[in-house]
Scaffold this active site. Structure first.
Site, short mmCIF file in Angstrom:
data_model
loop_
_atom_site.label_atom_id
_atom_site.label_comp_id
_atom_site.label_asym_id
_atom_site.label_seq_id
_atom_site.Cartn_x
_atom_site.Cartn_y
_atom_site.Cartn_z
N ARG A 30 0.82 -1.21 0.00
CA ARG A 30 0.00 0.00 0.00
C ARG A 30 0.86 1.27 0.00
O ARG A 30 0.44 2.31 0.50
CB ARG A 30 -0.98 0.02 1.18
CG ARG A 30 -2.10 -1.00 1.01
CD ARG A 30 -3.13 -0.88 2.12
NE ARG A 30 -4.20 -1.86 1.93
CZ ARG A 30 -5.01 -2.28 2.89
NH1 ARG A 30 -4.88 -1.80 4.12
NH2 ARG A 30 -5.95 -3.15 2.64
N ARG A 34 -3.33 5.71 0.16
CA ARG A 34 -4.04 6.61 1.06
C ARG A 34 -3.16 7.57 1.85
O ARG A 34 -3.62 8.61 2.31
CB ARG A 34 -4.87 5.78 2.03
CG ARG A 34 -5.89 4.90 1.32
CD ARG A 34 -6.52 3.90 2.24
NE ARG A 34 -5.55 2.93 2.75
CZ ARG A 34 -5.84 2.01 3.66
NH1 ARG A 34 -7.05 1.94 4.17
NH2 ARG A 34 -4.93 1.15 4.05
N ARG A 43 -8.02 10.76 -6.11
CA ARG A 43 -9.17 9.97 -5.68
C ARG A 43 -10.38 10.84 -5.34
O ARG A 43 -11.51 10.36 -5.36
CB ARG A 43 -8.79 9.12 -4.47
CG ARG A 43 -8.13 7.78 -4.81
CD ARG A 43 -9.07 6.83 -5.54
NE ARG A 43 -10.37 6.76 -4.91
CZ ARG A 43 -10.65 6.07 -3.82
NH1 ARG A 43 -9.71 5.36 -3.23
NH2 ARG A 43 -11.87 6.06 -3.33
N ASP A 79 -6.80 -3.63 -6.94
CA ASP A 79 -7.42 -4.19 -5.75
C ASP A 79 -7.70 -5.65 -6.03
O ASP A 79 -7.94 -6.04 -7.18
CB ASP A 79 -8.72 -3.45 -5.41
CG ASP A 79 -9.24 -3.84 -4.04
OD1 ASP A 79 -9.99 -4.85 -3.95
OD2 ASP A 79 -8.91 -3.17 -3.05
N TYR A 154 -14.69 -12.98 0.95
CA TYR A 154 -15.50 -11.80 0.63
C TYR A 154 -16.80 -12.20 -0.05
O TYR A 154 -17.88 -11.68 0.27
CB TYR A 154 -14.72 -10.84 -0.26
CG TYR A 154 -13.69 -10.01 0.46
CD1 TYR A 154 -14.07 -9.13 1.47
CD2 TYR A 154 -12.35 -10.10 0.14
CE1 TYR A 154 -13.13 -8.36 2.13
CE2 TYR A 154 -11.39 -9.34 0.81
CZ TYR A 154 -11.79 -8.47 1.81
OH TYR A 154 -10.86 -7.72 2.47
#
Length: 354
Positions: A30, A34, A43, A79, A154
């Protein structure tokens, strides 16, 4: 078409192959995302799914941490649910929640409806990889995908889960349905990684983020054969392959079995709960190790970061002395959103100095 690059000066590729690198290689899971203000600016105009299917955005976001931090490898911005979405599964990534599945998979009929992934469905990703291999110079590009078990968790739960109760109930109580789902998801993972390899990525990593919820016996019975098939199917491309999970101390030996023995550099990612020296004793001979600074350390101020970085570097050296094929410095999981980018840059520089 296979467009493999020659990168003889790459510390990352040297370390995973068991050669002596010019410096300790470092990249961070990552690292693109972010924590970076330039990422947040992009974003603000695009959802996560929009960004993951836009070749120019994938390219720019992947390059941002390489420019800023000077890391030794780029990891493709994407992702793990991208191939599921591309293959027609109705899902979205909800901010502060994660992947949410509109119609969870709960029955044999649901499993039968899972469609294979076609390369044209992820064409923007392939385009981005072509752009990136041109832009990165001597920096290798790591492609990645989610492991079948984590994708299944998921899909069966309908989103993130603490206990994975529906997943485990299917796995243990409806074994035929479970193995059919894992086989279908293995095919999706293989197809997504094959596309990336054919487009030119220099290495791959498979994330089994939730495998740590399983016992070793259950992992070996219900997961390992499928993960092993993923790696075996892709070994002919000749690139390094990494297997990573969280909370997987008891599984490291089995996880290494999936990736070792295919005639290519094999890497096992280690989270912060297990020392690299201990991991070296658990994994199969021939495994390089990746990790494993606790991501929270980066939030604790520079003196703590410096001590932590030095400790991981020393642990990595001991692990190599104990038989690990090599060591790549990384975090034990992904960069946290509140991390100061300047701290990351300084940590990378310190690793290189050491």
């Amino acid at each position: 078409m296979n467009t493999r690059r020659e990168l003889p000066e790459s510390p990352y590729l040297a370390a995973v192959a068991g050669h002596k690198p010019a410096r300790i290689p470092v990249w961070m899971m990552r690292q693109a995302g972010r924590s970076l203000p330039e990422y947040r600016e992009l974003r603000a105009k695009n959802t996560m799914m929009q960004a993951c299917f836009d070749a120019d955005l994938i390219t720019e976001i992947t390059l941002q941490p390489v420019r800023r931090h000077g890391v030794d490898a780029a990891i493709l911005f994407s992702d793990i649910v991208v191939p599921l979405r591309a293959a027609g599964i109705d899902l979205d990534i909800v901010p502060d929640v994660g992947p949410v599945i509109a119609h969870p998979i709960r029955t044999a009929g649901d499993v039968a409806a899972v469609r294979p992934l076609e390369s044209e469905q992820v064409a923007p990703v392939a385009t981005a990889i072509g752009q990136l291999t041109s832009a990165l110079g001597d920096v290798p590009l790591i492609g990645f995908a989610g492991a079948p078990f984590t994708l299944a968790s998921y899909l069966v739960e309908g989103g993130p889960s603490r206990n994975h109760e529906r997943t485990k109930a299917m796995m243990l109580g409806e074994t035929d349905t479970w193995h059919a789902l894992m086989a279908a998801l293995s095919d999706v993972t293989i197809a997504f990684l094959r596309m990336q390899l054919e487009a030119g990525v220099d290495a791959i990593q498979v994330f089994d983020s939730w495998a740590g919820t399983l016992s070793l016996v259950d992992y070996r019975t219900y997961v390992l054969p499928h993960s092993a098939r993923v790696f075996a199917s892709l070994a002919s491309f000749g690139v390094p392959m990494t297997h990573f999970g969280v909370g997987t101390a008891e599984l490291l030996g089995a996880m290494s079995e999936a990736v070792v023995g295919h005639g290519v550099p094999a890497v096992v990612g280690v989270d912060w709960r297990t020392s690299l020296t201990d991991a070296a004793a658990r994994v199969q001979r021939g495994s390089a190790l990746q990790g494993n600074l606790d991501p929270v350390v980066l939030l604790a101020g520079w003196p703590v970061v410096e001590r932590g970085v030095r400790a991981v570097v020393e642990d990595g050296r001991r692990a190599v002395d104990a038989g690990a094929r090599g060591h790549v410095f990384n975090l034990g999981h992904g960069v946290l959103p509140a991390t100061d980018p300047g701290i990351i840059t300084d940590a990378v520089a310190l690793v290189h100095d050491l």
